[in-house]
Design a protein around this motif. Sequence first.
Motif, PDB file in Angstrom:
ATOM      1  N   PRO A 189      15.225 -10.196 -24.400  1.00 45.10           N
ATOM      2  CA  PRO A 189      14.637  -9.377 -23.333  1.00 45.10           C
ATOM      3  C   PRO A 189      13.968 -10.237 -22.270  1.00 45.10           C
ATOM      4  N   GLN A 190      14.001  -9.754 -21.046  1.00 44.57           N
ATOM      5  CA  GLN A 190      13.390 -10.466 -19.943  1.00 44.57           C
ATOM      6  C   GLN A 190      11.871 -10.245 -19.941  1.00 44.57           C
ATOM      7  N   LYS A 191      11.140 -11.256 -19.531  1.00 42.12           N
ATOM      8  CA  LYS A 191       9.684 -11.150 -19.455  1.00 42.12           C
ATOM      9  C   LYS A 191       9.306 -10.735 -18.033  1.00 42.12           C
ATOM     10  N   VAL A 192       9.424  -9.452 -17.773  1.00 40.43           N
ATOM     11  CA  VAL A 192       9.150  -8.937 -16.437  1.00 40.43           C
ATOM     12  C   VAL A 192       7.638  -8.914 -16.202  1.00 40.43           C
ATOM     13  N   PRO A 193       7.149  -9.559 -15.154  1.00 45.08           N
ATOM     14  CA  PRO A 193       5.706  -9.555 -14.887  1.00 45.08           C
ATOM     15  C   PRO A 193       5.159  -8.138 -14.721  1.00 45.08           C
ATOM     16  N   GLU A 194       3.954  -7.924 -15.216  1.00 45.91           N
ATOM     17  CA  GLU A 194       3.313  -6.619 -15.088  1.00 45.91           C
ATOM     18  C   GLU A 194       3.176  -6.228 -13.618  1.00 45.91           C
ATOM     19  N   ALA A 195       2.932  -7.230 -12.762  1.00 52.81           N
ATOM     20  CA  ALA A 195       2.774  -6.947 -11.340  1.00 52.81           C
ATOM     21  C   ALA A 195       4.044  -6.342 -10.742  1.00 52.81           C
ATOM     22  N   VAL A 196       5.199  -6.730 -11.308  1.00 49.31           N
ATOM     23  CA  VAL A 196       6.467  -6.163 -10.848  1.00 49.31           C
ATOM     24  C   VAL A 196       6.629  -4.751 -11.383  1.00 49.31           C
ATOM     25  N   LEU A 197       6.405  -4.578 -12.661  1.00 46.20           N
ATOM     26  CA  LEU A 197       6.557  -3.250 -13.269  1.00 46.20           C
ATOM     27  C   LEU A 197       5.597  -2.235 -12.656  1.00 46.20           C
ATOM     28  N   GLU A 198       4.408  -2.690 -12.290  1.00 47.79           N
ATOM     29  CA  GLU A 198       3.397  -1.789 -11.730  1.00 47.79           C
ATOM     30  C   GLU A 198       3.391  -1.774 -10.202  1.00 47.79           C
ATOM     31  N   ARG A 199       4.290  -2.548  -9.580  1.00 44.76           N
ATOM     32  CA  ARG A 199       4.464  -2.563  -8.124  1.00 44.76           C
ATOM     33  C   ARG A 199       3.151  -2.897  -7.402  1.00 44.76           C
ATOM     34  N   VAL A 200       2.449  -3.869  -7.931  1.00 48.39           N
ATOM     35  CA  VAL A 200       1.107  -4.185  -7.456  1.00 48.39           C
ATOM     36  C   VAL A 200       1.078  -4.549  -5.973  1.00 48.39           C
ATOM     37  N   LYS A 201       2.014  -5.377  -5.528  1.00 49.77           N
ATOM     38  CA  LYS A 201       1.976  -5.858  -4.143  1.00 49.77           C
ATOM     39  C   LYS A 201       2.980  -5.170  -3.231  1.00 49.77           C
ATOM     40  N   ALA A 202       3.590  -4.100  -3.728  1.00 45.60           N
ATOM     41  CA  ALA A 202       4.587  -3.397  -2.917  1.00 45.60           C
ATOM     42  C   ALA A 202       3.904  -2.507  -1.881  1.00 45.60           C
ATOM     43  N   VAL A 203       4.368  -2.575  -0.640  1.00 46.81           N
ATOM     44  CA  VAL A 203       3.811  -1.749   0.428  1.00 46.81           C
ATOM     45  C   VAL A 203       4.626  -0.470   0.557  1.00 46.81           C
ATOM     46  N   LYS A 204       4.008   0.533   1.126  1.00 40.79           N
ATOM     47  CA  LYS A 204       4.722   1.780   1.369  1.00 40.79           C
ATOM     48  C   LYS A 204       5.779   1.544   2.444  1.00 40.79           C
ATOM     49  N   PRO A 205       6.968   2.081   2.271  1.00 41.58           N
ATOM     50  CA  PRO A 205       8.027   1.855   3.264  1.00 41.58           C
ATOM     51  C   PRO A 205       7.633   2.331   4.656  1.00 41.58           C
ATOM     52  N   GLU A 206       6.856   3.420   4.727  1.00 40.34           N
ATOM     53  CA  GLU A 206       6.414   3.927   6.017  1.00 40.34           C
ATOM     54  C   GLU A 206       5.531   2.908   6.742  1.00 40.34           C
ATOM     55  N   GLU A 207       4.778   2.132   5.960  1.00 39.34           N
ATOM     56  CA  GLU A 207       3.899   1.131   6.548  1.00 39.34           C
ATOM     57  C   GLU A 207       4.706   0.013   7.193  1.00 39.34           C
ATOM     58  N   LEU A 208       5.785  -0.395   6.541  1.00 38.00           N
ATOM     59  CA  LEU A 208       6.584  -1.483   7.096  1.00 38.00           C
ATOM     60  C   LEU A 208       7.358  -1.039   8.335  1.00 38.00           C
ATOM     61  N   VAL A 209       8.080   0.073   8.237  1.00 36.24           N
ATOM     62  CA  VAL A 209       8.895   0.490   9.390  1.00 36.24           C
ATOM     63  C   VAL A 209       8.027   0.962  10.549  1.00 36.24           C
ATOM     64  N   GLY A 210       6.763   1.314  10.259  1.00 35.81           N
ATOM     65  CA  GLY A 210       5.863   1.739  11.319  1.00 35.81           C
ATOM     66  C   GLY A 210       5.007   0.626  11.880  1.00 35.81           C
ATOM     67  N   ALA A 211       5.206  -0.604  11.412  1.00 34.09           N
ATOM     68  CA  ALA A 211       4.405  -1.740  11.864  1.00 34.09           C
ATOM     69  C   ALA A 211       4.676  -2.037  13.342  1.00 34.09           C
ATOM     70  N   GLY A 212       3.719  -2.707  13.977  1.00 38.70           N
ATOM     71  CA  GLY A 212       3.813  -2.912  15.412  1.00 38.70           C
ATOM     72  C   GLY A 212       4.605  -4.115  15.877  1.00 38.70           C
ATOM     73  N   PHE A 213       5.111  -4.927  14.936  1.00 41.52           N
ATOM     74  CA  PHE A 213       5.765  -6.176  15.339  1.00 41.52           C
ATOM     75  C   PHE A 213       7.233  -6.013  15.698  1.00 41.52           C
ATOM     76  N   TRP A 214       7.841  -4.876  15.382  1.00 39.52           N
ATOM     77  CA  TRP A 214       9.289  -4.744  15.525  1.00 39.52           C
ATOM     78  C   TRP A 214       9.756  -4.905  16.971  1.00 39.52           C
ATOM     79  N   GLY A 215       9.027  -4.336  17.904  1.00 45.45           N
ATOM     80  CA  GLY A 215       9.424  -4.442  19.305  1.00 45.45           C
ATOM     81  C   GLY A 215       9.459  -5.873  19.787  1.00 45.45           C
ATOM     82  N   ALA A 216       8.419  -6.626  19.440  1.00 46.15           N
ATOM     83  CA  ALA A 216       8.363  -8.035  19.848  1.00 46.15           C
ATOM     84  C   ALA A 216       9.457  -8.841  19.171  1.00 46.15           C
ATOM     85  N   LEU A 217       9.722  -8.529  17.909  1.00 45.79           N
ATOM     86  CA  LEU A 217      10.769  -9.248  17.174  1.00 45.79           C
ATOM     87  C   LEU A 217      12.124  -9.051  17.844  1.00 45.79           C
ATOM     88  N   THR A 218      12.473  -7.806  18.087  1.00 46.70           N
ATOM     89  CA  THR A 218      13.803  -7.539  18.642  1.00 46.70           C
ATOM     90  C   THR A 218      13.934  -8.079  20.062  1.00 46.70           C
TER      91      THR A 218
END
Length: 267
Positions: A211-240
Motif C-alpha cells: 500500500p502507498q503511504k499517502v500523506p494525511e495532508a493529501v487525504l485531508e486536502r489541507v492545502k487545497a484551495v477552492k476552485p472558485e478562489e483560483l479562477v476568480g483570482a485577479g492575476f489572470w488578466g495580467a497573465l494573458t
Amino acid sequence: MKRHEFLRELHKVSANRNYLEIGVNDGRSLTLSRVPSIAIDPAFKVVSEIRTDVHLVKATSDDFFARANPLAHLKGGRHPLRNLRRGRSPIGYWRRTTLDLSFIDGMHLFEYALRDFINVEKYSDWGSVIVLDDMLPRSIDEAARDRHTNAWTGDVYKMIEVLNRFRPDLVTVLVDTQPTGQLIVFGADPNNTVLKDKYDEIIAEYVVPDPQKVPEAVLERVKAVKPEELVGAGFWGALTKSRNLGVGRSRGWAPLRKALEPLATSR
C-alpha cells in the motif's frame, strides 16, 4: 465544483489560444475546448461532439512526444517572428509554438505522470498553465498502483511532493475539485532539465509497492484551495496580456509568482 466545471472556467480565464490533452477517454473534457487542440490517447473512444479544430492522436504520450515536430497541428509547430527593431530582417527568427493550456490525465501511475509533465514542459513557458488530474485521492485504496477499486487515482499524487522538492522554481496550486482534485502548475521553464536528469533517481525513490503511504495532508486536502478562489483570482488578466504580448520570463514571471504565493502548496 466538479472537475469539468473547473476546467470549463479555466479555459475562460486563461484565454488559452491552444490546448493539449493527455488522456482523452470518452472526450468529455475535450468538448470544453474551442481553440486548436491536440488530444492524445492510445485507446480513446470519443462519444461526445467535439466543437473545435482537434488533432486526435491514437498513441501513447511517450510516442507522441518522440515525434520530430509533435505540435505541428498548432500553427505548424514553429512560426517566424516579426522583429520589431528597425533595420533587422525577420528572416531566420523563429519561435517554438508554446502550449497555453495543458491537461495531463493519462495513466494513473506516478512515472507516467512525471514523464508527461517533463514532455509538456518542453513546449510550455512561464505563462503556460499545466493541469494534472487526480492529485487528491480520498483513500489509500484509491491511491494504489494496482487498481482494485471502481474510482481510482493511482499514485500520481506524488507529483505534488516531487515538484515542490525538485522544482521550487515552479508554483503549484492544489485545487479542491470533485471528486479527486487537481494540481495547477505555473512558471514552466522549457530549459530546465532537473526532472529529466534526476528521473531514474526519483523513480527509484518514489515508485514503491502497495500500500502507498499517502500523506494525511493529501487525504485531508489541507492545502487545497477552492476552485472558485483560483479562477476568480485577479492575476489572470495580467497573465494573458503579458503572454499574448510575448513578455519574457525575466519580466513576466516575478509579478505572477508574487500573486500566486498565497495560493501555493508550499505556503
